[in-house]
Design an enzyme around this catalytic site. Structure first.
Site, PDB file in Angstrom:
ATOM      1  N   ARG A 168      -8.696   2.382  10.427  1.00 30.79           N
ATOM      2  CA  ARG A 168      -7.417   1.857   9.852  1.00 30.79           C
ATOM      3  C   ARG A 168      -6.643   2.556   8.787  1.00 30.79           C
ATOM      4  O   ARG A 168      -5.993   2.274   7.970  1.00 30.79           O
ATOM      5  CB  ARG A 168      -7.784   0.431   8.817  1.00 30.79           C
ATOM      6  CG  ARG A 168      -8.339  -0.449   9.899  1.00 30.79           C
ATOM      7  CD  ARG A 168      -8.644  -1.663   9.266  1.00 30.79           C
ATOM      8  NE  ARG A 168      -9.082  -2.702   9.951  1.00 30.79           N
ATOM      9  CZ  ARG A 168      -8.681  -3.971  10.254  1.00 30.79           C
ATOM     10  NH1 ARG A 168      -7.461  -4.456   9.419  1.00 30.79           N
ATOM     11  NH2 ARG A 168      -9.049  -4.790  10.989  1.00 30.79           N
ATOM     12  N   MET A 179      -5.206  -5.809  -9.453  1.00 33.33           N
ATOM     13  CA  MET A 179      -5.522  -6.900  -8.337  1.00 33.33           C
ATOM     14  C   MET A 179      -6.752  -6.528  -7.837  1.00 33.33           C
ATOM     15  O   MET A 179      -7.423  -7.194  -6.832  1.00 33.33           O
ATOM     16  CB  MET A 179      -4.577  -6.894  -7.394  1.00 33.33           C
ATOM     17  CG  MET A 179      -3.294  -7.220  -7.751  1.00 33.33           C
ATOM     18  SD  MET A 179      -2.081  -7.199  -6.397  1.00 33.33           S
ATOM     19  CE  MET A 179      -2.262  -8.568  -5.753  1.00 33.33           C
ATOM     20  N   ARG A 213     -12.844   2.444  -9.531  1.00 31.32           N
ATOM     21  CA  ARG A 213     -11.519   2.220  -9.087  1.00 31.32           C
ATOM     22  C   ARG A 213     -10.517   3.005 -10.174  1.00 31.32           C
ATOM     23  O   ARG A 213     -10.729   2.924 -11.342  1.00 31.32           O
ATOM     24  CB  ARG A 213     -11.223   0.865  -9.343  1.00 31.32           C
ATOM     25  CG  ARG A 213      -9.579   0.258  -9.237  1.00 31.32           C
ATOM     26  CD  ARG A 213      -9.485  -0.972  -8.843  1.00 31.32           C
ATOM     27  NE  ARG A 213      -7.962  -1.206  -9.536  1.00 31.32           N
ATOM     28  CZ  ARG A 213      -6.881  -0.863  -9.080  1.00 31.32           C
ATOM     29  NH1 ARG A 213      -6.994   0.042  -8.150  1.00 31.32           N
ATOM     30  NH2 ARG A 213      -5.813  -1.375  -9.650  1.00 31.32           N
ATOM     31  N   ARG A 235      -3.329   8.546  -1.504  1.00 28.62           N
ATOM     32  CA  ARG A 235      -3.937   8.808  -2.944  1.00 28.62           C
ATOM     33  C   ARG A 235      -5.281   9.513  -2.948  1.00 28.62           C
ATOM     34  O   ARG A 235      -5.519  10.728  -3.393  1.00 28.62           O
ATOM     35  CB  ARG A 235      -3.799   7.824  -3.979  1.00 28.62           C
ATOM     36  CG  ARG A 235      -2.632   7.343  -4.369  1.00 28.62           C
ATOM     37  CD  ARG A 235      -2.518   7.905  -5.916  1.00 28.62           C
ATOM     38  NE  ARG A 235      -1.054   7.844  -6.220  1.00 28.62           N
ATOM     39  CZ  ARG A 235      -0.217   6.824  -6.709  1.00 28.62           C
ATOM     40  NH1 ARG A 235      -0.860   5.740  -7.028  1.00 28.62           N
ATOM     41  NH2 ARG A 235       1.079   7.147  -6.811  1.00 28.62           N
ATOM     42  N   SER A 279       1.740   1.484 -15.238  1.00 19.17           N
ATOM     43  CA  SER A 279       2.749   2.129 -14.269  1.00 19.17           C
ATOM     44  C   SER A 279       4.032   1.227 -14.528  1.00 19.17           C
ATOM     45  O   SER A 279       5.050   1.600 -14.296  1.00 19.17           O
ATOM     46  CB  SER A 279       2.302   2.129 -12.832  1.00 19.17           C
ATOM     47  OG  SER A 279       1.980   0.505 -12.488  1.00 19.17           O
ATOM     48  N   ASP A 280       3.694   0.103 -15.214  1.00 26.47           N
ATOM     49  CA  ASP A 280       4.815  -0.876 -15.457  1.00 26.47           C
ATOM     50  C   ASP A 280       4.579  -1.565 -16.759  1.00 26.47           C
ATOM     51  O   ASP A 280       3.307  -1.923 -17.172  1.00 26.47           O
ATOM     52  CB  ASP A 280       5.289  -1.811 -14.400  1.00 26.47           C
ATOM     53  CG  ASP A 280       4.334  -2.012 -13.177  1.00 26.47           C
ATOM     54  OD1 ASP A 280       4.885  -1.277 -12.144  1.00 26.47           O
ATOM     55  OD2 ASP A 280       3.370  -2.571 -13.243  1.00 26.47           O
ATOM     56  N   THR A 302      -3.618   1.652 -11.216  1.00 25.86           N
ATOM     57  CA  THR A 302      -2.345   1.314 -11.941  1.00 25.86           C
ATOM     58  C   THR A 302      -2.299  -0.035 -12.371  1.00 25.86           C
ATOM     59  O   THR A 302      -2.914  -0.619 -11.823  1.00 25.86           O
ATOM     60  CB  THR A 302      -0.804   1.709 -11.369  1.00 25.86           C
ATOM     61  OG1 THR A 302      -0.940   0.751 -10.072  1.00 25.86           O
ATOM     62  CG2 THR A 302      -0.916   3.234 -11.099  1.00 25.86           C
TER      63      THR A 302
HETATM   64  N1  HPA Z   1       0.697  -6.967 -10.897  1.00 21.42           N
HETATM   65  C1  HPA Z   1      -0.376  -6.764 -10.029  1.00 21.42           C
HETATM   66  N2  HPA Z   1      -0.943  -5.507  -9.939  1.00 21.42           N
HETATM   67  C2  HPA Z   1      -0.126  -4.498 -10.631  1.00 21.42           C
HETATM   68  C3  HPA Z   1       1.027  -4.497 -11.378  1.00 21.42           C
HETATM   69  C4  HPA Z   1       1.400  -5.955 -11.530  1.00 21.42           C
HETATM   70  O1  HPA Z   1       2.378  -6.302 -12.190  1.00 21.42           O
HETATM   71  N3  HPA Z   1       1.465  -3.532 -11.732  1.00 21.42           N
HETATM   72  C5  HPA Z   1       0.539  -2.670 -11.076  1.00 21.42           C
HETATM   73  N4  HPA Z   1      -0.419  -3.282 -10.386  1.00 21.42           N
END
Ligand code: HPA
Length: 234
Positions: free
Chosen positions: A44, A181, A88, A25, A204-205, A91
């Site tokens: 890396r 995270m 940062r 990305r 994203s979700d 998503t």
């Molecule tokens: N959990 C943690 N980090 C994420 C998630 C999730 O559901 N979706 C996108 N990043």
């Protein structure tokens, strides 16, 4: 001088570094959103680039996933390369019903199950917050462009898989917007170093509705988020 995880030379990074989790990305952002971008590190395969956005020097580098990885790169960027702003761009999974896939979130604060900020803060609860000037700049730019944006609290989880069943309902009840995270660790380490940090996220979700973006939607969401963030830095 190179650091253990970054092979760049002094001066190779701009004062401001965008940090997507995925190094590919970072390459995409360098190629499609910056001008005259050059690769300055690839230890890396965690690629870092420096280029320009409308004449202003900006860098972008992968952070990896999770607070430990992100903390290594952000600490070395600030401590050894003189970076002043770490942003940062990532998503998150939404945990409020009134959020939708593709929505943009500015993480004003970040809660966490990670112990890193307690280690920094003598075992007490540190309020991990974003830099106000950075937060205001992105929020003002979004407002002036008519871009919808939510500003609020998020949760930086150490676990991606196997989170406790009680976690999501608790986050929803406490008004948390989404889970990712890295932000809480990034905010803590930046504060400790008198650097500025911000986290800009695309949903994203959706963890209540069990929905996820398609690959095309993710790409579009990334482009919108990066364009907004870069314009805010001008
Ligand atoms: N959990 C943690 N980090 C994420 C998630 C999730 O559901 N979706 C996108 N990043």
């Amino acid at each position: 001088m190179p650091t253990p995880h970054i092979s760049a030379q002094p001066g190779d990074f701009a004062d401001t570094v965008l940090l997507p989790g995925d190094p590919l990305r970072a390459a995409y952002i360098a190629e499609h959103h910056l001008q005259n971008a050059v690769c300055v590190t690839k230890v890396r395969n965690m690629f870092g680039f420096t280029g320009e956005y409308l004449g202003q020097r900006v860098s972008v580098m992968g952070s990896g996933m999770g607070i430990p990885s992100c903390s290594i790169y952000a600490s070395e960027l600030i401590d050894h390369y003189g970076v002043k702003r770490v942003i940062r761009v990532g998503t998150c999974g939404a945990v409020q019903e009134d959020l939708a896939l593709g929505d943009l979130i500015l993480a004003q604060g970040a809660c966490t199950d990670s112990g890193v900020n307690r280690q920094r803060f003598g075992g007490q609860d540190y309020a991990a917050i974003a830099s106000w000037p950075l937060l205001k700049a992105v929020a003002d730019t979004a407002e002036s462009q008519g871009v919808a944006l939510r500003v609020g609290n998020i949760y930086s989880s150490d676990l991606f898989y196997g989170v406790d069943d009680t976690l999501i309902p608790r986050l929803t009840r406490m008004g948390i917007l989404g889970i990712e995270m890295e932000a809480a660790g990034l905010y803590g380490l930046a504060a400790e170093r008198k650097a500025e940090a911000l986290t800009v996220l695309t949903v994203s979700d959706h963890l209540l509705r069990h929905e996820a973006m398609s690959a095309d939607q993710r790409q579009l969401g990334l482009d919108r988020m990066i364009a907004l963030t870069l314009q805010a830095l001008l």
